[in-house]
Design an enzyme around this catalytic site. Structure first.
Site, PDB file in Angstrom:
ATOM      1  N   TYR A 134       1.391 -16.702 -18.961  1.00  0.00           N
ATOM      2  CA  TYR A 134       2.724 -17.313 -18.843  1.00  0.00           C
ATOM      3  C   TYR A 134       3.099 -17.361 -17.368  1.00  0.00           C
ATOM      4  O   TYR A 134       3.376 -16.334 -16.758  1.00  0.00           O
ATOM      5  CB  TYR A 134       3.712 -16.483 -19.660  1.00  0.00           C
ATOM      6  N   LYS A 162       0.879 -21.033 -20.648  1.00  0.00           N
ATOM      7  CA  LYS A 162       2.197 -21.658 -20.693  1.00  0.00           C
ATOM      8  C   LYS A 162       2.643 -21.808 -19.245  1.00  0.00           C
ATOM      9  O   LYS A 162       2.875 -20.818 -18.548  1.00  0.00           O
ATOM     10  CB  LYS A 162       3.203 -20.804 -21.472  1.00  0.00           C
TER      11      LYS A 162
END
EC number: 4.3.3.7
Length: 301
Positions: A134, A162
């Site tokens: 992330y 992400k």
């Protein structure tokens, strides 16, 4: 595991006394599943993980997995600015039966790219669960280089990233990352551009409120219906902007309260939406016909 589709960055319902509302959470997960999303991501930024104690964190993750019952993927947030704490959380979500762990780039410490790589390698080597990286520099104060992302992605169980730095980066990452690694947009406003640049899906905030619309955008792009996708993308962008009109997830929770999904309660240091923010959110929901659709659905139950 090859990740694709729309994954909801799940909000965490609280009661009026700010305790966990487990019944609302289970109902919310069921609604998300019935709306066609590919997976849920509990205990991330939108889930207020920073203000959940470890017992509450475990409760949320377990309840999401138990409610999902294998119908969709559960990618549980497990990141921290502390490597040993991240390992502990990743081991927990692994034992609880999550499909993957979302690991944020360490925040506050501001490590070097080598430190970030060593953090992810330590978590990877201490666990057996698939990992999604992330990258969210607007919250961590670090935007790691493409080369470091590539190094992390080469770890065997890293299955996705992400990325919240914009759709322009997707094509560059697509060119250097292993095929096993899915590139997931972390920005709803640019999700369509991300798909068009080779992205595999989106970890979405707006799908808390409009899951069917977010899924429709993904579907239209997959079918090559780009003009129709652009229309849906415009609506999602308008919703996304208002859901960040004040610190998230306060606007999202207010929207969900209007839809009967959960109370608007957030934990300090976050505060509930101001009256002007409430008006803005309600206006967009009404413009997009989301409130009427929700009332119609309830009337059929």
């Amino acid at each position: 595991m090859k990740l694709s589709g729309v994954f909801t960055a799940l909000a965490t319902p609280f009661r009026d006394d700010l305790s966990l509302d487990e019944r609302a959470l289970a109902s919310f997960v069921d609604w998300q599943i019935s709306s066609g999303i590919s997976g849920i991501v509990p205990c991330g930024t939108t889930g207020e993980s920073a203000t959940l104690n470890f017992e509450e964190y475990c409760t949320v993750v377990r309840l999401c997995i138990e409610t999902a019952r294998g119908r969709i993927l559960v990618i549980a947030g497990a990141g921290s600015h502390c490597t040993t704490e991240t390992i502990s959380r990743a081991l927990f979500v692994q034992s609880a039966g999550a499909d993957a762990a979302l690991i944020v780039v360490p925040y506050y410490n501001r490590p070097s790219d080598e430190g970030v790589y060593q953090h992810f390698r330590a978590v990877h080597d201490a666990t057996n669960i698939p990992i999604v990286l992330y990258n969210v520099p607007q919250r961590t104060a670090i935007d790691i280089s493409n080369d470091t992302i590539r190094r992390i992605a080469e770890l065997p169980r890293v299955v996705g990233i992400k990325d919240c730095t914009g759709a322009e980066r997707v094509a560059a990452l697509k060119a250097i990352l292993p095929e096993k690694v899915a590139i997931l947009s972390g920005e709803d406003e640019t999700a369509l551009a991300s798909y068009m640049n080779g992205g595999s899906g989106c970890i979405s905030v707006v799908s808390n409120v409009a899951p069917k619309m977010a899924v429709e955008l993904y579907r239209l792009h997959a079918l090559g219906k780009i003009n129709m996708a652009k229309q849906v993308s415009g609506n999602l962008a308008a919703l996304s902007r208002v859901l960040f009109i004040e610190p998230s997830p306060s606007p999202t929770k207010y929207a969900l309260s209007l839809m009967g999904k959960m109370r608007p309660k957030v934990r300090l240091p976050l505060v509930e939406l101001t009256s002007s923010g409430q008006t803005a959110v309600k206006n967009v929901l009404e413009t997009l016909d989301l409130l009427r659709q929700q009332k119609a659905m309830h009337s059929q139950l």
